[in-house]
Design an enzyme around this catalytic site. Structure first.
Site, PDB file in Angstrom:
ATOM      1  N   ASP A  18      66.776 -14.722  73.556  1.00 46.92           N
ATOM      2  CA  ASP A  18      65.552 -14.069  73.982  1.00 46.92           C
ATOM      3  C   ASP A  18      64.479 -15.165  74.010  1.00 46.92           C
ATOM      4  O   ASP A  18      64.690 -16.254  73.462  1.00 46.92           O
ATOM      5  CB  ASP A  18      65.200 -12.966  72.973  1.00 46.92           C
ATOM      6  CG  ASP A  18      63.851 -12.354  73.234  1.00 46.92           C
ATOM      7  OD1 ASP A  18      63.569 -11.990  74.378  1.00 46.92           O
ATOM      8  OD2 ASP A  18      63.049 -12.256  72.264  1.00 46.92           O
ATOM      9  N   LEU A  19      63.351 -14.897  74.635  1.00 50.42           N
ATOM     10  CA  LEU A  19      62.322 -15.945  74.739  1.00 50.42           C
ATOM     11  C   LEU A  19      61.180 -15.745  73.726  1.00 50.42           C
ATOM     12  O   LEU A  19      61.026 -16.519  72.779  1.00 50.42           O
ATOM     13  CB  LEU A  19      61.758 -15.957  76.168  1.00 50.42           C
ATOM     14  CG  LEU A  19      60.624 -16.946  76.409  1.00 50.42           C
ATOM     15  CD1 LEU A  19      61.123 -18.384  76.400  1.00 50.42           C
ATOM     16  CD2 LEU A  19      59.936 -16.646  77.746  1.00 50.42           C
ATOM     17  N   ASP A  20      60.408 -14.675  73.975  1.00 49.64           N
ATOM     18  CA  ASP A  20      59.192 -14.447  73.175  1.00 49.64           C
ATOM     19  C   ASP A  20      59.543 -14.141  71.726  1.00 49.64           C
ATOM     20  O   ASP A  20      60.249 -13.174  71.445  1.00 49.64           O
ATOM     21  CB  ASP A  20      58.395 -13.270  73.759  1.00 49.64           C
ATOM     22  CG  ASP A  20      57.904 -13.556  75.169  1.00 49.64           C
ATOM     23  OD1 ASP A  20      57.106 -14.480  75.333  1.00 49.64           O
ATOM     24  OD2 ASP A  20      58.324 -12.844  76.107  1.00 49.64           O
ATOM     25  N   THR A  32      55.174 -16.752  71.286  1.00 51.42           N
ATOM     26  CA  THR A  32      54.274 -16.015  72.187  1.00 51.42           C
ATOM     27  C   THR A  32      54.126 -14.544  71.803  1.00 51.42           C
ATOM     28  O   THR A  32      53.272 -13.861  72.366  1.00 51.42           O
ATOM     29  CB  THR A  32      54.823 -16.061  73.631  1.00 51.42           C
ATOM     30  OG1 THR A  32      56.216 -15.815  73.555  1.00 51.42           O
ATOM     31  CG2 THR A  32      54.553 -17.389  74.290  1.00 51.42           C
ATOM     32  N   GLY A  82      60.131  -7.089  72.960  1.00 47.33           N
ATOM     33  CA  GLY A  82      61.350  -7.012  73.771  1.00 47.33           C
ATOM     34  C   GLY A  82      61.290  -5.970  74.872  1.00 47.33           C
ATOM     35  O   GLY A  82      62.166  -5.886  75.717  1.00 47.33           O
ATOM     36  N   ARG A 111      56.841  -4.708  80.328  1.00 46.71           N
ATOM     37  CA  ARG A 111      55.390  -4.491  80.433  1.00 46.71           C
ATOM     38  C   ARG A 111      55.075  -3.014  80.703  1.00 46.71           C
ATOM     39  O   ARG A 111      54.224  -2.425  80.044  1.00 46.71           O
ATOM     40  CB  ARG A 111      54.815  -5.378  81.540  1.00 46.71           C
ATOM     41  CG  ARG A 111      53.367  -5.721  81.335  1.00 46.71           C
ATOM     42  CD  ARG A 111      52.857  -6.598  82.470  1.00 46.71           C
ATOM     43  NE  ARG A 111      53.633  -7.816  82.643  1.00 46.71           N
ATOM     44  CZ  ARG A 111      53.555  -8.593  83.723  1.00 46.71           C
ATOM     45  NH1 ARG A 111      52.735  -8.293  84.701  1.00 46.71           N
ATOM     46  NH2 ARG A 111      54.297  -9.678  83.814  1.00 46.71           N
ATOM     47  N   SER A 138      65.604 -12.439  78.782  1.00 41.87           N
ATOM     48  CA  SER A 138      64.252 -12.021  78.375  1.00 41.87           C
ATOM     49  C   SER A 138      63.727 -10.917  79.277  1.00 41.87           C
ATOM     50  O   SER A 138      64.036 -10.880  80.466  1.00 41.87           O
ATOM     51  CB  SER A 138      63.311 -13.230  78.463  1.00 41.87           C
ATOM     52  OG  SER A 138      61.964 -12.815  78.423  1.00 41.87           O
ATOM     53  N   ALA A 139      62.896 -10.047  78.716  1.00 44.56           N
ATOM     54  CA  ALA A 139      62.269  -8.986  79.512  1.00 44.56           C
ATOM     55  C   ALA A 139      61.056  -9.506  80.268  1.00 44.56           C
ATOM     56  O   ALA A 139      60.517  -8.820  81.136  1.00 44.56           O
ATOM     57  CB  ALA A 139      61.839  -7.847  78.590  1.00 44.56           C
ATOM     58  N   SER A 140      60.635 -10.723  79.949  1.00 42.67           N
ATOM     59  CA  SER A 140      59.366 -11.209  80.497  1.00 42.67           C
ATOM     60  C   SER A 140      59.482 -11.704  81.934  1.00 42.67           C
ATOM     61  O   SER A 140      60.427 -12.400  82.294  1.00 42.67           O
ATOM     62  CB  SER A 140      58.840 -12.344  79.626  1.00 42.67           C
ATOM     63  OG  SER A 140      57.689 -12.904  80.238  1.00 42.67           O
ATOM     64  N   GLU A 184      67.721 -12.736  68.856  1.00 35.78           N
ATOM     65  CA  GLU A 184      66.693 -11.751  69.191  1.00 35.78           C
ATOM     66  C   GLU A 184      65.712 -11.518  68.041  1.00 35.78           C
ATOM     67  O   GLU A 184      66.130 -11.480  66.886  1.00 35.78           O
ATOM     68  CB  GLU A 184      67.372 -10.396  69.446  1.00 35.78           C
ATOM     69  CG  GLU A 184      67.456  -9.976  70.876  1.00 35.78           C
ATOM     70  CD  GLU A 184      66.113  -9.734  71.562  1.00 35.78           C
ATOM     71  OE1 GLU A 184      65.086  -9.615  70.863  1.00 35.78           O
ATOM     72  OE2 GLU A 184      66.093  -9.681  72.789  1.00 35.78           O
ATOM     73  N   ASP A 185      64.450 -11.325  68.365  1.00 35.39           N
ATOM     74  CA  ASP A 185      63.475 -10.995  67.315  1.00 35.39           C
ATOM     75  C   ASP A 185      63.052  -9.531  67.369  1.00 35.39           C
ATOM     76  O   ASP A 185      62.232  -9.111  66.566  1.00 35.39           O
ATOM     77  CB  ASP A 185      62.219 -11.877  67.441  1.00 35.39           C
ATOM     78  CG  ASP A 185      61.396 -11.511  68.651  1.00 35.39           C
ATOM     79  OD1 ASP A 185      61.981 -11.294  69.737  1.00 35.39           O
ATOM     80  OD2 ASP A 185      60.154 -11.415  68.533  1.00 35.39           O
TER      81      ASP A 185
HETATM   82  C1  G6P Z   1      59.057  -9.770  76.111  1.00 44.15           C
HETATM   83  C2  G6P Z   1      58.073  -9.464  75.016  1.00 44.15           C
HETATM   84  C3  G6P Z   1      57.315  -8.191  75.276  1.00 44.15           C
HETATM   85  C4  G6P Z   1      56.760  -8.195  76.687  1.00 44.15           C
HETATM   86  C5  G6P Z   1      57.887  -8.308  77.694  1.00 44.15           C
HETATM   87  C6  G6P Z   1      57.392  -8.366  79.134  1.00 44.15           C
HETATM   88  O1  G6P Z   1      60.254  -9.153  75.871  1.00 44.15           O
HETATM   89  O2  G6P Z   1      58.708  -9.374  73.763  1.00 44.15           O
HETATM   90  O3  G6P Z   1      56.274  -8.101  74.331  1.00 44.15           O
HETATM   91  O4  G6P Z   1      56.027  -7.018  76.949  1.00 44.15           O
HETATM   92  O5  G6P Z   1      58.618  -9.498  77.435  1.00 44.15           O
HETATM   93  O6  G6P Z   1      56.731  -9.584  79.314  1.00 44.15           O
HETATM   94  P1  G6P Z   1      55.794  -9.963  80.527  1.00 44.15           P
HETATM   95  O7  G6P Z   1      55.487 -11.420  80.284  1.00 44.15           O
HETATM   96  O8  G6P Z   1      56.594  -9.743  81.773  1.00 44.15           O
HETATM   97  O9  G6P Z   1      54.621  -9.087  80.456  1.00 44.15           O
HETATM   98 MG    MG Z   2      61.346 -11.337  71.720  1.00 39.74          MG
END
Ligand code: G6P
Ligand code: MG
Length: 218
Positions: A9-11, A17, A46, A49, A114-116, A169-170
């Site tokens: 996972d990233l964040d 972050t 995780g 958005r 990652s979900a980001s 994963e966190d």
């Molecule tokens: C990660 C974070 C979440 C965040 C999601 C979407 O998984 O843990 O806190 O909401 O990604 O990220 P984004 O950068 O696309 O808003």
């Molecule tokens: Mg995370």
């Protein structure tokens, strides 16, 4: 040589972050007269958005128009991008490069799950993008964690069976996603929060090279 797939996972796992996501959501929620605790924030980690904003609105018992919803999503991201604008390698969490190096030395495939939607930007800023054999992020999935989709796509991209993958994963949702994907889950954080993971470490400084090697060999 054994081949395992290591999915990160990233964040909150690779980079610090998670605190910026929290701050950005908290500011936005305040503007809507909604307060949420750090404990509730664990449920946002995780999570995509869209789903995060839905959860915050539900906590505050608020219904808003689709236009305002979209507007707030944009504002949250602007705020977040402001926080990460000056990001550099200092934001890489301790000992992540060491663990990545062990995996590279052992020629193990490495993927991001990652979900980001900002994942690539962040990996570029911290100069880690070339360490990853595959990157699966919020732009590639239709179902957010705890759905296992992101990790299953990552496994496919690195050509490793799910049961041979190990996920770092966190978040509560991410550990659940890894478990559902039939992968080995390694929680990074507190045992109280991530008790459903196969292993939990406070951070990567607690993960020894021998432990990584044992994951590869077993
Ligand atoms: C990660 C974070 C979440 C965040 C999601 C979407 O998984 O843990 O806190 O909401 O990604 O990220 P984004 O950068 O696309 O808003
Ligand atoms: Mg995370």
């Amino acid at each position: 040589m054994n081949k395992k797939g290591f999915i990160f996972d990233l964040d909150g796992v690779i980079v610090d972050t998670a605190k910026y996501h929290f701050l950005a959501w908290q500011r936005l929620a305040k503007g809507l007269d909604i307060d949420f605790t750090e404990e509730e924030n664990e449920q946002l980690k995780g999570v995509s958005r869209v789903r995060s904003l839905e959860k915050i609105l539900a906590w505050g018992n608020k219904t808003i128009s689709q236009d305002l919803f979209n507007d707030l999503m944009g504002k949250k991201n602007e705020e977040y991008l402001g926080f990460i604008a000056d990001m550099d390698t200092d934001e890489i969490l301790p000992d992540v490069p060491r663990v990545l190096n062990v995996l590279k030395e052992k020629h193990q495939p490495i993927a991001l799950g990652s979900a980001s939607k900002n994942a690539r930007t962040i990996l570029e800023r911290v100069h880690l993008i070339s360490d990853f054999n595959a990157i699966v992020d919020g732009n590639d999935v239709s179902k957010a964690k705890p759905d296992p989709e992101v990790f299953l796509i990552a496994a496919k991209e690195i050509n490793v069976q799910p049961e041979d993958c190990i996920v770092f994963e966190d978040s509560v949702a991410g550990v659940t996603a890894a478990n559902t994907a039939n992968m080995i889950s390694i929680g990074i954080g507190s045992k109280d929060v991530l008790g459903h993971a196969n292993y939990v470490f406070k951070d990567f400084t607690e993960i020894t090279d021998d432990f990584i090697k044992s994951l590869i060999e077993n």
